[in-house]
Design a protein around this motif. Sequence first.
Motif, short mmCIF file in Angstrom:
data_model
loop_
_atom_site.label_atom_id
_atom_site.label_comp_id
_atom_site.label_asym_id
_atom_site.label_seq_id
_atom_site.Cartn_x
_atom_site.Cartn_y
_atom_site.Cartn_z
N GLU A 1 -48.41 -15.40 -19.07
CA GLU A 1 -47.41 -14.32 -19.06
C GLU A 1 -46.29 -14.54 -20.06
O GLU A 1 -45.19 -14.00 -19.90
N VAL B 1 -45.57 -7.53 -21.72
CA VAL B 1 -46.19 -7.11 -20.48
C VAL B 1 -47.54 -6.45 -20.78
O VAL B 1 -47.76 -5.89 -21.86
N HIS C 1 -44.83 -8.52 -14.85
CA HIS C 1 -45.60 -8.62 -16.09
C HIS C 1 -46.76 -7.61 -16.11
O HIS C 1 -47.32 -7.35 -17.18
#
Length: 264
Positions: free
Chosen positions: A191, A195, A222
């Motif tokens: 992550e 996103v 995310h």
Amino acid sequence: MTLHHVSYGDGVPVLALHGWTPDHRLMTGCLEPIFAELPGYRRLYPDLPGMGQSPAGDIDSSDGIQAAVRAFIDEQIGTEPFIVIGESYGGYLARGLVAERPEQILGLGLVCPVGKLVHSERTVPEHVVLRTEPGVVESLTEGEDFTDLAVVQTAAALAAYRSDVAPGLAVADTDALDRIQRNWALSIEPESGPVYTGPTLIVCGRQDAVTGYADQFALLPHYPRATFAALDVAGHNLQLEQPELFGALIREWLQRLPSAATSG
């Protein structure tokens, strides 16, 4: 390295990555009953290095496993858009793939995914048994570890465990896995990038004593198009313990993938 794999169907590629120690049967057992009724998908089920029939070679890290998965994608899928589903550790790898190839991956499915990689840092409940049937525990043979994780101890769950989970556990290269686990974290955090806006499913077991459900909630920012579900009466093998609800969630997620849905 060429990973051993099985494949079924034609259409949009679906890459299914099993968890730590079992093999591809962990994924075929729960997903094929779903996809067998859905035309338009080409399902790819590899054995990860050191598991099933895929040798580990000199791989000594998750980066090495991910490189093998990356090569498998290039060989079997190429640049075609695809869907990825990962269970437990396979979900960790799937998140890493999304970070690398967000434009190529149509959707992300996570089943009992790893939230925090280090076991001692995880937020997990104590193991409990919530559903039983008479005679199931008594029918276990010596060495069967079904009860170690099972929240649902029924004949159906045991049969699924014996067909989907136990065969992979029996053939895993434990020496190689011990070596790889010393370098378990991917070099690039899954992550750490932008996103991911593709349709996502994160399904956890409320009684999962291995990866839990609380740590995965932190992933939601995310994945802004994620459905997050923590299923009651379900542990780390939730696909065996809540198969109907699992199937319904997978089908709903697939319906949120317009490119995939219209290609079949």
